[in-house]
Scaffold this motif. Sequence first.
Motif, PDB file in Angstrom:
ATOM      1  N   LEU A  57      -9.794 -11.356 -38.262  1.00 48.72           N
ATOM      2  CA  LEU A  57     -11.072 -11.605 -37.599  1.00 48.72           C
ATOM      3  C   LEU A  57     -10.779 -11.938 -36.142  1.00 48.72           C
ATOM      4  CD1 LEU A  57     -14.164 -12.152 -37.651  1.00 48.72           C
ATOM      5  CD2 LEU A  57     -13.615 -14.521 -38.247  1.00 48.72           C
ATOM      6  N   THR A  58     -11.255 -11.095 -35.233  1.00 47.44           N
ATOM      7  CA  THR A  58     -11.024 -11.297 -33.802  1.00 47.44           C
ATOM      8  C   THR A  58     -12.341 -11.655 -33.137  1.00 47.44           C
ATOM      9  OG1 THR A  58      -9.194  -9.718 -33.781  1.00 47.44           O
ATOM     10  CG2 THR A  58     -10.204 -10.261 -31.659  1.00 47.44           C
ATOM     11  N   ARG A  59     -12.359 -12.825 -32.484  1.00 48.39           N
ATOM     12  CA  ARG A  59     -13.578 -13.281 -31.808  1.00 48.39           C
ATOM     13  C   ARG A  59     -13.361 -13.345 -30.297  1.00 48.39           C
ATOM     14  NH1 ARG A  59     -15.265 -18.748 -34.593  1.00 48.39           N
ATOM     15  NH2 ARG A  59     -13.043 -18.916 -35.095  1.00 48.39           N
ATOM     16  N   GLN A  60     -14.260 -12.715 -29.577  1.00 46.60           N
ATOM     17  CA  GLN A  60     -14.269 -12.758 -28.112  1.00 46.60           C
ATOM     18  C   GLN A  60     -15.346 -13.755 -27.696  1.00 46.60           C
ATOM     19  OE1 GLN A  60     -12.576 -10.796 -25.469  1.00 46.60           O
ATOM     20  NE2 GLN A  60     -13.523 -12.443 -24.288  1.00 46.60           N
ATOM     21  N   PHE A  61     -14.914 -14.895 -27.131  1.00 53.48           N
ATOM     22  CA  PHE A  61     -15.857 -15.946 -26.762  1.00 53.48           C
ATOM     23  C   PHE A  61     -16.513 -15.615 -25.424  1.00 53.48           C
ATOM     24  CE2 PHE A  61     -13.443 -18.021 -29.980  1.00 53.48           C
ATOM     25  CZ  PHE A  61     -14.221 -19.049 -30.477  1.00 53.48           C
ATOM     26  N   GLU A  62     -17.844 -15.610 -25.425  1.00 52.08           N
ATOM     27  CA  GLU A  62     -18.600 -15.387 -24.194  1.00 52.08           C
ATOM     28  C   GLU A  62     -19.209 -16.679 -23.673  1.00 52.08           C
ATOM     29  OE1 GLU A  62     -21.328 -12.371 -25.389  1.00 52.08           O
ATOM     30  OE2 GLU A  62     -19.807 -10.782 -25.393  1.00 52.08           O
ATOM     31  N   THR A  63     -19.393 -17.666 -24.564  1.00 54.29           N
ATOM     32  CA  THR A  63     -19.790 -19.019 -24.162  1.00 54.29           C
ATOM     33  C   THR A  63     -18.861 -19.986 -24.875  1.00 54.29           C
ATOM     34  OG1 THR A  63     -21.360 -19.353 -25.989  1.00 54.29           O
ATOM     35  CG2 THR A  63     -22.204 -18.320 -23.976  1.00 54.29           C
ATOM     36  N   GLY A  64     -18.840 -21.237 -24.434  1.00 52.19           N
ATOM     37  CA  GLY A  64     -17.887 -22.191 -25.002  1.00 52.19           C
ATOM     38  C   GLY A  64     -16.531 -21.908 -24.399  1.00 52.19           C
ATOM     39  N   GLY A  65     -15.624 -21.360 -25.168  1.00 49.64           N
ATOM     40  CA  GLY A  65     -14.327 -20.957 -24.632  1.00 49.64           C
ATOM     41  C   GLY A  65     -14.455 -19.595 -23.974  1.00 49.64           C
ATOM     42  N   ALA A  66     -15.281 -19.510 -22.942  1.00 52.60           N
ATOM     43  CA  ALA A  66     -15.629 -18.228 -22.322  1.00 52.60           C
ATOM     44  C   ALA A  66     -14.381 -17.445 -21.927  1.00 52.60           C
ATOM     45  CB  ALA A  66     -16.511 -18.461 -21.105  1.00 52.60           C
ATOM     46  N   GLY A  67     -14.362 -16.177 -22.318  1.00 54.23           N
ATOM     47  CA  GLY A  67     -13.249 -15.307 -21.978  1.00 54.23           C
ATOM     48  C   GLY A  67     -12.096 -15.374 -22.950  1.00 54.23           C
ATOM     49  N   ALA A  68     -12.075 -16.400 -23.810  1.00 54.50           N
ATOM     50  CA  ALA A  68     -10.968 -16.552 -24.753  1.00 54.50           C
ATOM     51  C   ALA A  68     -11.114 -15.564 -25.906  1.00 54.50           C
ATOM     52  CB  ALA A  68     -10.925 -17.975 -25.293  1.00 54.50           C
ATOM     53  N   VAL A  69      -9.983 -15.126 -26.425  1.00 58.58           N
ATOM     54  CA  VAL A  69      -9.960 -14.247 -27.592  1.00 58.58           C
ATOM     55  C   VAL A  69      -9.143 -14.939 -28.674  1.00 58.58           C
ATOM     56  CG1 VAL A  69      -9.271 -12.016 -28.523  1.00 58.58           C
ATOM     57  CG2 VAL A  69     -10.141 -12.169 -26.182  1.00 58.58           C
TER      58      VAL A  69
END
Length: 244
Positions: free
Chosen positions: A190-202
Amino acid sequence: MRKIRKNVIVTILILTLGASTALLAYLHFFAADDRRLSGEWTGELHMTEQAAVTALGWLQDMEAVKVTLEDVESCMQELTVQIDLTLEQTARGEGTFQCNVLPESYDACRQAAYEGFAEAFRGLLAERLRMAGYAEGTDGEAVEALVIETFGMSTVSYLMTCGPALLPSLEELQAGYDGSGVYEAAEGILTRQFETGGAGAVRSERYIRKDASLILLEETGSGDSKKALDRYPVVYTLKQPQVR
């Protein structure tokens, strides 16, 4: 004879094609559902061990009394903080997510941790008073009254004010778990791309979906292995399946 053979071959081809079509339909509409992650999930972060170890280090500074980790853990039962994770599938194997640590759950966990800490502290204080020949009562209520008289506050308030931090702060947990963005799920990752919170983190995590449970096992390719070990596993339970 040739006509009969031709009819047999055609029949076999039709049956084979029908079976293949049925299998593909099953894989598309049913087997794929085993990998669908859409839904509202709730998980728990277990805090008992961390809180007990921290409290133990502080309590061991009390002179002439002995306390073990088991003693402290017995006063702190099932300390957990709830996390809500919503996954909304938008296409096969991908979608959007929203993850939040519940502040009210954190507050309740912190309160319970310090109440357990206070129970252990009062027990050791009572033992220390008896060893010193204290002639008054040393039951729980008597020791609590003595703490209030001495420090001007309850044992729980005193430990919250002057004792160690038993849990990570809410902000630390939110920094580690809160956020929203898009996800992809393939081959157990499961790969999550954070756009808010840990913005930019994968964040890529190995997962198992079994019935109403979603288990995140470990982070793949994590640069901070210790942090990854502290985080996992996290078990989420499906709260409300989404209707498709």
